[in-house]
Motif scaffolding. Sequence first.
Motif, mmCIF file in Angstrom:
data_model
loop_
_atom_site.group_PDB
_atom_site.id
_atom_site.type_symbol
_atom_site.label_atom_id
_atom_site.label_comp_id
_atom_site.label_asym_id
_atom_site.label_seq_id
_atom_site.Cartn_x
_atom_site.Cartn_y
_atom_site.Cartn_z
ATOM 1 N N GLU A 115 0.810 -1.224 0.000
ATOM 2 C CA GLU A 115 0.000 0.000 0.000
ATOM 3 C C GLU A 115 0.843 1.274 0.000
ATOM 4 O O GLU A 115 0.496 2.255 -0.651
ATOM 5 N N SER A 116 1.980 1.266 0.714
ATOM 6 C CA SER A 116 2.805 2.482 0.749
ATOM 7 C C SER A 116 3.444 2.738 -0.613
ATOM 8 O O SER A 116 3.539 3.880 -1.051
ATOM 9 N N ASP A 117 3.870 1.682 -1.316
ATOM 10 C CA ASP A 117 4.427 1.852 -2.656
ATOM 11 C C ASP A 117 3.351 2.318 -3.633
ATOM 12 O O ASP A 117 3.604 3.150 -4.499
ATOM 13 N N ARG A 118 2.158 1.787 -3.490
ATOM 14 C CA ARG A 118 1.045 2.180 -4.356
ATOM 15 C C ARG A 118 0.705 3.656 -4.153
ATOM 16 O O ARG A 118 0.522 4.405 -5.115
ATOM 17 N N ALA A 119 0.629 4.079 -2.898
ATOM 18 C CA ALA A 119 0.321 5.480 -2.600
ATOM 19 C C ALA A 119 1.399 6.401 -3.169
ATOM 20 O O ALA A 119 1.091 7.455 -3.751
ATOM 21 N N TRP A 120 2.653 6.004 -3.036
ATOM 22 C CA TRP A 120 3.770 6.795 -3.566
ATOM 23 C C TRP A 120 3.671 6.881 -5.086
ATOM 24 O O TRP A 120 3.836 7.944 -5.671
ATOM 25 N N SER A 121 3.377 5.754 -5.752
ATOM 26 C CA SER A 121 3.258 5.726 -7.209
ATOM 27 C C SER A 121 2.127 6.632 -7.690
ATOM 28 O O SER A 121 2.281 7.385 -8.650
ATOM 29 N N LEU A 122 0.979 6.550 -7.032
ATOM 30 C CA LEU A 122 -0.158 7.391 -7.413
ATOM 31 C C LEU A 122 0.161 8.869 -7.236
ATOM 32 O O LEU A 122 -0.252 9.706 -8.036
ATOM 33 N N GLU A 123 0.906 9.199 -6.198
ATOM 34 C CA GLU A 123 1.275 10.598 -5.950
ATOM 35 C C GLU A 123 2.215 11.110 -7.045
ATOM 36 O O GLU A 123 2.046 12.221 -7.551
#
Length: 132
Positions: A9-17
Amino acid sequence: MLEQVKKNESDRAWSLEILQEVKLIVDSYEQSIQRPTDNEEQKKNYSDKQNRHTKKNQVIVMPSGKEIVDVVVGETGATADINIWRKQRLSLLTSQNFQGNKAYALDRQLTILRTVLEQGRSPNRDKKSLEF
């Protein structure tokens, strides 16, 4: 790209940002399939646009077109592009900017790409003529 980070989830949030810095491009295409034997499956998979049985795929890419951000594969051929998009859009940030063709005209958060012909230019106007 998003498929690779969906478990963390943290990598996904970073990617979306990071993706918010660019305007992503959305497009769909159809892939022909063999005619299903079941009558109901035939109806679901028949594409009036292509006049054959298809599966629909939708791709979100970076502006360069070289990196795939997200993909939806195997929707029925009778499904409208905008309906595939509405489901896919739920997994993305609402502040993300997108571009797409006329099939997505009903989505206010998506800018419609205009073709060269729609802009009133000839596709060959910018090319220099060759003289021998």
